[in-house]
Design an enzyme around this catalytic site. Structure first.
Site, PDB file in Angstrom:
ATOM      1  N   SER A 140       0.849  -1.202   0.000  1.00  4.92           N
ATOM      2  CA  SER A 140       0.000   0.000   0.000  1.00  4.92           C
ATOM      3  C   SER A 140       0.881   1.248   0.000  1.00  4.92           C
ATOM      4  O   SER A 140       1.995   1.208   0.543  1.00  4.92           O
ATOM      5  CB  SER A 140      -0.870   0.030   1.259  1.00  4.92           C
ATOM      6  OG  SER A 140      -1.524   1.284   1.374  1.00  4.92           O
ATOM      7  N   TYR A 153      -1.639  -0.852  10.331  1.00  5.51           N
ATOM      8  CA  TYR A 153      -1.786  -1.168   8.904  1.00  5.51           C
ATOM      9  C   TYR A 153      -0.532  -0.708   8.148  1.00  5.51           C
ATOM     10  O   TYR A 153       0.067  -1.468   7.386  1.00  5.51           O
ATOM     11  CB  TYR A 153      -3.027  -0.456   8.371  1.00  5.51           C
ATOM     12  CG  TYR A 153      -3.342  -0.693   6.911  1.00  5.51           C
ATOM     13  CD1 TYR A 153      -4.198  -1.716   6.518  1.00  5.51           C
ATOM     14  CD2 TYR A 153      -2.808   0.134   5.925  1.00  5.51           C
ATOM     15  CE1 TYR A 153      -4.497  -1.919   5.177  1.00  5.51           C
ATOM     16  CE2 TYR A 153      -3.102  -0.056   4.591  1.00  5.51           C
ATOM     17  CZ  TYR A 153      -3.945  -1.085   4.220  1.00  5.51           C
ATOM     18  OH  TYR A 153      -4.244  -1.272   2.880  1.00  5.51           O
TER      19      TYR A 153
HETATM   20  N1  LIG Z   1      -8.629  -0.149  -1.595  1.00  2.00           N
HETATM   21  C1  LIG Z   1      -7.519   0.570  -1.414  1.00  2.00           C
HETATM   22  O1  LIG Z   1      -7.502   1.805  -1.507  1.00  2.00           O
HETATM   23  C2  LIG Z   1      -6.224  -0.131  -1.087  1.00  2.00           C
HETATM   24  C3  LIG Z   1      -5.049   0.621  -1.081  1.00  2.00           C
HETATM   25  C4  LIG Z   1      -3.847   0.012  -0.774  1.00  2.00           C
HETATM   26  C5  LIG Z   1      -3.810  -1.339  -0.509  1.00  2.00           C
HETATM   27  N2  LIG Z   1      -4.945  -2.060  -0.518  1.00  2.00           N
HETATM   28  C6  LIG Z   1      -4.847  -3.492  -0.236  1.00  2.00           C
HETATM   29  O2  LIG Z   1      -5.472  -4.232  -1.244  1.00  2.00           O
HETATM   30  C7  LIG Z   1      -5.888  -5.505  -0.735  1.00  2.00           C
HETATM   31  C8  LIG Z   1      -7.316  -5.780  -1.171  1.00  2.00           C
HETATM   32  O3  LIG Z   1      -8.175  -4.846  -0.542  1.00  2.00           O
HETATM   33  P1  LIG Z   1      -9.482  -4.249  -1.247  1.00  2.00           P
HETATM   34  O4  LIG Z   1      -9.307  -2.783  -1.301  1.00  2.00           O
HETATM   35  O5  LIG Z   1      -9.790  -4.984  -2.477  1.00  2.00           O
HETATM   36  O6  LIG Z   1     -10.569  -4.508  -0.097  1.00  2.00           O
HETATM   37  P2  LIG Z   1     -11.811  -5.486  -0.004  1.00  2.00           P
HETATM   38  O7  LIG Z   1     -12.333  -5.338   1.378  1.00  2.00           O
HETATM   39  O8  LIG Z   1     -12.741  -5.255  -1.143  1.00  2.00           O
HETATM   40  O9  LIG Z   1     -11.148  -6.915  -0.213  1.00  2.00           O
HETATM   41  C9  LIG Z   1     -10.334  -7.504   0.755  1.00  2.00           C
HETATM   42  C10 LIG Z   1     -10.515  -8.993   0.683  1.00  2.00           C
HETATM   43  O10 LIG Z   1      -9.683  -9.611   1.690  1.00  2.00           O
HETATM   44  C11 LIG Z   1     -10.481 -10.553   2.380  1.00  2.00           C
HETATM   45  N3  LIG Z   1     -10.004 -10.796   3.728  1.00  2.00           N
HETATM   46  C12 LIG Z   1      -9.934  -9.931   4.775  1.00  2.00           C
HETATM   47  N4  LIG Z   1      -9.504 -10.582   5.866  1.00  2.00           N
HETATM   48  C13 LIG Z   1      -9.294 -11.883   5.493  1.00  2.00           C
HETATM   49  C14 LIG Z   1      -8.876 -13.046   6.171  1.00  2.00           C
HETATM   50  N5  LIG Z   1      -8.568 -13.052   7.470  1.00  2.00           N
HETATM   51  N6  LIG Z   1      -8.769 -14.193   5.456  1.00  2.00           N
HETATM   52  C15 LIG Z   1      -9.090 -14.237   4.155  1.00  2.00           C
HETATM   53  N7  LIG Z   1      -9.509 -13.172   3.456  1.00  2.00           N
HETATM   54  C16 LIG Z   1      -9.615 -12.013   4.126  1.00  2.00           C
HETATM   55  C17 LIG Z   1     -11.876  -9.951   2.372  1.00  2.00           C
HETATM   56  O11 LIG Z   1     -12.853 -10.927   2.689  1.00  2.00           O
HETATM   57  C18 LIG Z   1     -11.944  -9.442   0.953  1.00  2.00           C
HETATM   58  O12 LIG Z   1     -12.304 -10.461   0.073  1.00  2.00           O
HETATM   59  C19 LIG Z   1      -5.674  -5.434   0.767  1.00  2.00           C
HETATM   60  O13 LIG Z   1      -4.474  -6.089   1.126  1.00  2.00           O
HETATM   61  C20 LIG Z   1      -5.537  -3.938   1.036  1.00  2.00           C
HETATM   62  O14 LIG Z   1      -4.794  -3.677   2.190  1.00  2.00           O
HETATM   63  C21 LIG Z   1      -6.165  -1.489  -0.804  1.00  2.00           C
END
Ligand SMILES: NC(=O)c1ccc[n+]([C@@H]2O[C@H](COP(=O)([O-])OP(=O)(O)OC[C@H]3O[C@@H](n4cnc5c(N)ncnc54)[C@H](O)[C@@H]3O)[C@@H](O)[C@H]2O)c1
Length: 275
Positions: A140, A153
């Protein structure tokens, strides 16, 4: 479809929501066989059924090493090999420098860092035996600067970046690349407390919330638009494909220019802006 992942197989964690879901769809469209790993079995099974022969679903809680190992083994059993592991799943964390509890710390590290370390640990021996493989971790921009994510985080995501660099240095000699992606502000359910928390919203309310979020996040980037899950899926596709074969130990920032400076303020929810 252009077949950029033809003949390849991948395991994608967190594959039923946001960035993971978009990546599953894109990888399958590019000819990849994909194991969707997640906690939402109903949605995961439905996705796999819709995508046909190219996709399967495995239940996996990434805070549990044994479940990560089992998901990797299930991928090899289903498709015969593991060309790509996208350790993508993650979610918000709790606690600040003066408020965190031991439980907050353990959960954040298991969820965001341990999952990446154990993914590498159990994927690497299989990829070593194959003589090739691509491991992609989701980090991230919160790992890099400012105060854009929660305290734990950001710390855990900074660990993901170093784990990526070091694992790539050690595993490169076996034909394994290890890279991470640092997404900027991507409109996904993570901003509503994670996909589990937002699953209970009625669809019309969820759509309205997502539209508002997308407008808000647009204020944070020089491109004047929110990042979308597909923007990260295309980066993962590049790193997983043969086109990315000489990229290793790299952090690919995909943020529309956000961390270069400028438009970095945007409204967040009570859950915080874990970007
Ligand atoms: N959305 C953003 O702006 C952003 C920015 C930087 C990084 N990220 C990273 O991207 C990745 C995906 O996030 P997203 O934005 O798609 O969010 P999201 O909430 O749509 O998806 C996250 C997924 O991870 C799963 N998850 C969470 N805890 C879990 C666990 N204990 N076991 C198995 N699965 C689990 C959730 O069920 C979901 O399917 C994450 O690692 C997040 O930190 C997101």
């Amino acid at each position: 479809m252009t077949g950029r992942l033809s003949g390849k197989t991948a395991l994608i964690t967190g594959g039923t929501s946001g960035i993971g879901e978009a990546t599953v769809e894109l990888f399958v469209a590019e000819g990849c066989k994909v194991m969707i790993a997640g906690r939402n079995a109903e949605k995961g099974e439905a996705m796999a059924a819709r995508l046909g022969e190219s996709a399967r679903f495995v239940t996996c809680d990434i805070t549990q090493e044994a479940q990560i190992k089992a998901a990797i083994e299930a991928t090899v059993e289903a498709f015969g090999r593991l060309d790509c592991l996208f350790s993508n799943a993650g979610g918000p964390t709790r606690g600040g420098p003066d408020t965190m509890e031991a439980e907050d710390y353990r959960y954040a590290m298991d969820l965001l860092l341990g999952s990446v370390l154990f993914g590498i640990r159990h994927a690497a021996p299989i990829m070593k035996a194959q003589g090739r493989g691509a491991i992609i971790n989701n980090s991230s921009v919160a790992a890099l600067r400012g105060h854009m994510g929660g305290y734990l985080y950001s710390i855990a995501k900074a660990g993901v970046k170093r784990a990526t660099e070091l694992a790539g240095m050690e595993l490169g000699q076996y034909g394994i690349t290890v890279n991470c992606i640092s997404p900027g502000a991507i409109a996904t359910p993570i901003f509503f407390g994670g996909s589990k928390a937002s699953a209970g919203l009625d669809p019309a309310h969820a759509d309205a919330k997502m539209a508002k979020l997308t407008r808000n996040l647009a204020k944070a980037t020089p491109l004047h638009r929110s990042g979308l899950p597909h923007d990260i899926a295309t980066a993962a596709l590049f790193l997983a494909s043969d086109e990315g074969a000489y990229i290793n130990s790299h952090d690919l920032v995909v943020d529309g220019g956000m961390i270069a400076g400028g438009r970095t303020s945007f409204e967040t929810t009570a859950a915080g802006a874990n970007v």
